[in-house]
Motif scaffolding. Structure first.
Motif, PDB file in Angstrom:
ATOM      1  N   TYR A 103       0.822  -1.219   0.000  1.00 47.84           N
ATOM      2  CA  TYR A 103       0.000   0.000   0.000  1.00 47.84           C
ATOM      3  C   TYR A 103       0.855   1.268   0.000  1.00 47.84           C
ATOM      4  CZ  TYR A 103       0.428   1.629   4.911  1.00 47.84           C
ATOM      5  OH  TYR A 103       0.873   2.139   6.096  1.00 47.84           O
ATOM      6  N   PRO A 172      -6.120  -0.665   1.666  1.00 53.01           N
ATOM      7  CA  PRO A 172      -6.149  -1.456   0.425  1.00 53.01           C
ATOM      8  C   PRO A 172      -4.870  -1.310  -0.396  1.00 53.01           C
ATOM      9  CG  PRO A 172      -7.592   0.456   0.265  1.00 53.01           C
ATOM     10  CD  PRO A 172      -7.159   0.373   1.700  1.00 53.01           C
ATOM     11  N   ASN A 284      -7.140 -11.058  -1.700  1.00 51.98           N
ATOM     12  CA  ASN A 284      -7.788  -9.913  -1.049  1.00 51.98           C
ATOM     13  C   ASN A 284      -6.812  -8.740  -1.147  1.00 51.98           C
ATOM     14  OD1 ASN A 284     -10.208 -11.246   0.110  1.00 51.98           O
ATOM     15  ND2 ASN A 284      -8.693 -12.366   1.290  1.00 51.98           N
ATOM     16  N   PHE A 286      -5.769  -6.523   0.684  1.00 52.55           N
ATOM     17  CA  PHE A 286      -5.408  -5.955   1.983  1.00 52.55           C
ATOM     18  C   PHE A 286      -4.980  -7.091   2.909  1.00 52.55           C
ATOM     19  CE2 PHE A 286     -10.031  -6.453   1.641  1.00 52.55           C
ATOM     20  CZ  PHE A 286     -10.271  -7.402   2.626  1.00 52.55           C
TER      21      PHE A 286
END
Length: 422
Positions: A103, A172, A284, A286
């Motif tokens: 991120y 995210p 996913n 995250f």
């Protein structure tokens, strides 16, 4: 004569313990084709078209990748003689470091960070087991506990207060993107939707392999044949495997056993870390505490099911990934249909056991087959709890039925000290 030449001298065909030989590739392919045909028959009988459609297979592949990478990590370590129960912890480290770097600096940096995070766990495991000769199981369990505690501690001051982040979840991460083979994917999807016997099922299987693929999925799949080539077709791989078979003999031929064990376990951790990065960047976008959900242990089971071979490991990971995907797509209906498939497979197993004059095992298979068939015939659904537990039930069943044909590296898990053979 070189060390590799000496180490490579062995009988041309070694039977497994108990006189059993490994199945050849043609026999394996025939078995896979037979199971696929039986699955197609069950699909036609039950009208559960979802069990082999393209989306089901694509989901299964995505879920199989972290399992396969964890299992591949276990294979590298155990071929060098080090049991790696710490794969779950290395997966956890890979998820956290992958999301943390992803991120901030982008997904590909996150992938690299995930590999490094897992490799750090592998290095710790190597120091404890190879240098200090601590029991491998104890060390692996400790790493699993340590990884969970470390990532929870780091999350408290790294993700909390950041937009989109909490103490248990990262912000995210940008996507790596997806790849689809143009034309071929649409054609296979159309063919799959015709619901023909076997042909549509093969189309669904192949369609899942060419539709909405992450670049990291392609890398993970390529690592299977690459591992086989390195470990079975190079002198480096031969020396590494000799450390897991007979480290004393390997040392007498000039192999630096300690070095090869360290290399293998660090690579093992890096592969598990890559699987963790896949979970937090691709599966996913995250990091979420607990998202590994025991996939490190299932990867270890896939490796054992595959008899410590990359090809068998891939089949095991695919099987576990498929069962895991059932709870995401039409879970109860699909699992209910697969009860019939299990019953038919058990009937075939019972006949095989009786032909081989194993009457007790054959009778047990027949009784369980009858019970499973009765369950299918008298119900229209299955409990959702069974759907959730299906991957773990399959793991136990597969290990139970495959235990008799397994052959681990001879020195796997055994302590070793330099010069112990002198």
């Amino acid at each position: 004569m070189s060390t590799a030449t000496v180490l490579d001298k062995k009988p041309a065909s070694q039977p497994a313990p108990g006189g059993r030989r490994r199945m050849s590739l043609p026999v394996t392919m025939i078995v896979i084709a037979a199971v696929l045909a039986l699955t197609s028959l069950v699909r036609l009988i039950t009208d559960a078209d979802g069990i082999t459609n393209v989306s089901q297979m694509a989901t299964a592949l995505q879920l199989a990748v972290p399992i396969g990478l964890a299992g591949l990590g276990g294979l590298w370590a155990e071929r060098a003689g080090v049991v790696n129960i710490g794969l779950e912890g290395m997966l956890i480290l890979g998820t956290w470091f992958g999301a943390w770097a992803g991120y901030q600096w982008g997904p590909w940096v996150g992938v690299l960070a995930g590999i490094i995070g897992g490799a750090i766990g592998g290095l710790l495991h190597a120091v404890v087991t190879v240098t200090f000769n601590v029991n491998h199981i104890v060390s692996g369990v400790a790493i699993n506990i340590l990884a969970l505690g470390v990532t929870r501690y780091l999350s408290n001051f790294t993700f909390e207060g950041v937009e989109g982040g909490t103490t248990k979840q990262s912000p995210p991460v940008d996507s790596l993107g997806t790849l689809t083979v143009p034309g071929l994917s649409d054609w296979l999807t159309t063919l799959n939707e015709k619901h023909w016997f076997l042909i549509s099922d093969i189309a669904g299987l192949l369609g899942g392999l060419v539709t909405d693929l992450s670049p990291l999925t392609i890398v993970a799949v390529a690592l299977i044949p690459f591992t086989w080539w390195v470990l079975w077709r190079t002198s480096f791989g031969l020396r590494l495997r000799s450390c897991g078979e007979n480290p004393v003999a390997a040392e007498s031929l000039g192999v630096n056993v300690i070095k090869y064990k360290y290399i293998a376990v660090i690579i093992s951790g890096g592969l598990a870390g890559l699987g963790g990065a896949f979970l937090s960047i691709v599966a996913n976008p995250f990091y979420l505490e607990g998202q590994t959900a025991g996939k490190g242990y299932i990867g270890l089971a896939a490796m054992i099911f595959g008899n410590w071979m990359p090809g068998g490991l891939a089949l095991g990971a695919g099987l576990f990934g498929y069962t895991d995907s059932l709870k995401l797509r039409g879970g109860t209906e699909n699992v209910h249909a697969l009860l019939l498939l299990v019953a038919l497979l058990l009937v075939i197993g019972a006949v095989w056991m009786l032909v081989r004059k194993k009457y007790v095992a054959g009778a047990v298979c027949a009784v369980v087959a009858a019970g499973t068939a009765a369950w299918y015939a008298t119900t229209d659904d299955v409990p959702t709890q069974l759907v959730t537990a299906t991957p773990y039930i399959v793991t136990l069943l597969v290990l139970s039925f495959s235990a008799q044909r397994l052959r681990m590296p001879k020195a796997d898990g055994q302590p070793y000290r330099k010069g112990q053979g002198t």
